[in-house]
Design a protein around this motif. Sequence first.
Motif, PDB file in Angstrom:
ATOM      1  N   PHE A 147      26.552  66.139  39.726  1.00  0.00           N
ATOM      2  CA  PHE A 147      27.816  66.844  39.590  1.00  0.00           C
ATOM      3  C   PHE A 147      27.637  68.286  40.060  1.00  0.00           C
ATOM      4  CE2 PHE A 147      27.821  63.411  36.547  1.00  0.00           C
ATOM      5  CZ  PHE A 147      29.097  62.883  36.630  1.00  0.00           C
ATOM      6  N   LEU A 148      28.398  68.666  41.084  1.00  0.00           N
ATOM      7  CA  LEU A 148      28.357  70.022  41.599  1.00  0.00           C
ATOM      8  C   LEU A 148      29.564  70.801  41.096  1.00  0.00           C
ATOM      9  CD1 LEU A 148      27.373  69.527  45.369  1.00  0.00           C
ATOM     10  CD2 LEU A 148      25.866  69.951  43.415  1.00  0.00           C
ATOM     11  N   GLY A 149      29.389  72.085  40.921  1.00  0.00           N
ATOM     12  CA  GLY A 149      30.495  72.939  40.502  1.00  0.00           C
ATOM     13  C   GLY A 149      30.151  74.394  40.725  1.00  0.00           C
ATOM     14  N   GLY A 150      31.150  75.241  40.568  1.00  0.00           N
ATOM     15  CA  GLY A 150      30.933  76.667  40.707  1.00  0.00           C
ATOM     16  C   GLY A 150      31.032  77.134  42.135  1.00  0.00           C
ATOM     17  N   ALA A 151      31.024  78.446  42.283  1.00  0.00           N
ATOM     18  CA  ALA A 151      31.042  79.078  43.602  1.00  0.00           C
ATOM     19  C   ALA A 151      30.182  80.344  43.508  1.00  0.00           C
ATOM     20  CB  ALA A 151      32.471  79.433  44.012  1.00  0.00           C
ATOM     21  N   PRO A 152      29.028  80.352  44.183  1.00  0.00           N
ATOM     22  CA  PRO A 152      28.435  79.307  45.021  1.00  0.00           C
ATOM     23  C   PRO A 152      28.122  78.037  44.212  1.00  0.00           C
ATOM     24  CG  PRO A 152      27.294  81.407  45.296  1.00  0.00           C
ATOM     25  CD  PRO A 152      28.180  81.553  44.111  1.00  0.00           C
ATOM     26  N   ALA A 153      28.029  76.910  44.913  1.00  0.00           N
ATOM     27  CA  ALA A 153      27.843  75.619  44.262  1.00  0.00           C
ATOM     28  C   ALA A 153      26.486  75.526  43.582  1.00  0.00           C
ATOM     29  CB  ALA A 153      27.981  74.501  45.294  1.00  0.00           C
ATOM     30  N   GLN A 154      26.469  74.851  42.450  1.00  0.00           N
ATOM     31  CA  GLN A 154      25.226  74.590  41.742  1.00  0.00           C
ATOM     32  C   GLN A 154      25.314  73.232  41.055  1.00  0.00           C
ATOM     33  OE1 GLN A 154      24.884  77.147  38.103  1.00  0.00           O
ATOM     34  NE2 GLN A 154      26.770  78.076  38.897  1.00  0.00           N
ATOM     35  N   VAL A 155      24.176  72.683  40.697  1.00  0.00           N
ATOM     36  CA  VAL A 155      24.140  71.405  39.999  1.00  0.00           C
ATOM     37  C   VAL A 155      24.492  71.647  38.535  1.00  0.00           C
ATOM     38  CG1 VAL A 155      22.703  69.456  39.288  1.00  0.00           C
ATOM     39  CG2 VAL A 155      22.417  70.448  41.569  1.00  0.00           C
ATOM     40  N   LYS A 156      25.569  70.996  38.084  1.00  0.00           N
ATOM     41  CA  LYS A 156      26.007  71.144  36.700  1.00  0.00           C
ATOM     42  C   LYS A 156      25.381  70.089  35.793  1.00  0.00           C
ATOM     43  CE  LYS A 156      28.941  74.575  37.212  1.00  0.00           C
ATOM     44  NZ  LYS A 156      28.735  75.875  36.530  1.00  0.00           N
ATOM     45  N   ARG A 157      25.312  68.847  36.309  1.00  0.00           N
ATOM     46  CA  ARG A 157      24.747  67.735  35.537  1.00  0.00           C
ATOM     47  C   ARG A 157      24.165  66.715  36.500  1.00  0.00           C
ATOM     48  NH1 ARG A 157      29.471  68.807  32.436  1.00  0.00           N
ATOM     49  NH2 ARG A 157      29.097  69.007  30.183  1.00  0.00           N
TER      50      ARG A 157
END
Length: 243
Positions: free
Chosen positions: A194-204
Motif C-alpha cells: 500500500f502506497l500513500g503520501g506525497a512523496p510516496a512511501q510504503v504505508k503497509r
Amino acid sequence: MAIEISGLAKNFARAGGGVREVFRDFSLTLGGGRVAALLGPSGGGKSTLLRLIAGLEMPTGGSIALPIGRIGMAFQEPRLLPWRSVADNLRLAAPGLTDEALNASLAAFELDGRGGDYPGQLSLGLARRVALARAFAVEPDLLLLDEPFASLDLGLHRRLRTLLAQRISAKRMTVLIATHDLDDALLLADEVIFLGGAPAQVKRRLTIDMPRETRDENLTKLRELAPFYPSSREDDDGNSIAS
C-alpha cells in the motif's frame, strides 16, 4: 528475480516552475518469483515506479537493482502499432516467436483467429488482451503490469482478471502490478504493498497465503484483511460500487 530499490528519488519539473517530488529516499525489496501489487490512489507514484523499474524513466537519485533477465510490460494503454497486425505486434516484441508459439500466445488470451486483425478492428477489451499476450510472449523473468484492466466494464474486467491469474499461475516469473483496485490486488498478488503520501512511501505490506485458485470464493474474507482501504464491490444489479 528480486528487485532491490534503495534511496530512490524522482522529481518532475512543473510547468509553472519548481518540481514535484514523486519519491524521496524510497526503498523497497521485492522477492523473486512472487506476484506483488502496488496499491494506491491515482497519481500516487505507482506507474512512475513501474516505468523506473523498466528503465523508461531515469531516477533523480538512488538505485534500482535488477538481476539480468527479460522484462515484459503492459501499459495502461494497449500501445499497439496501428499499422501492424496483431501477429506483427507480438513478433516485434518477441522476434523469435514461431507460428506455433504465436498461436499458443493468442489462444492463451482467447484471441484465436485474430492474428491477422489490425488494432483498429479490435475492441478495447481485445486490444488489452493483445497487449497482455505481447508482454507474455517475450517469456519475461519480470512482468510489469500497469492498471491492466483500466476502463473495462465490470464483466470484461473480471473475465480478463481470471485469464491473467491463470497465466501468472502457469508461468514462473516475478510480477509487479500497479492498481488502485483492492480486489485486483487481493485476487492476483502474493503480497499487497500500500502506497500513500506525497512523496510516496510504503504505508503497509500485506502477505496473502491463500491459493490463487480459491480466492474468488473467499473474496469477502480477503477484503477483511484490508478494512482501511476501499474495495470494489457489486450492488444488486451487478454494478461496481466503492465500500
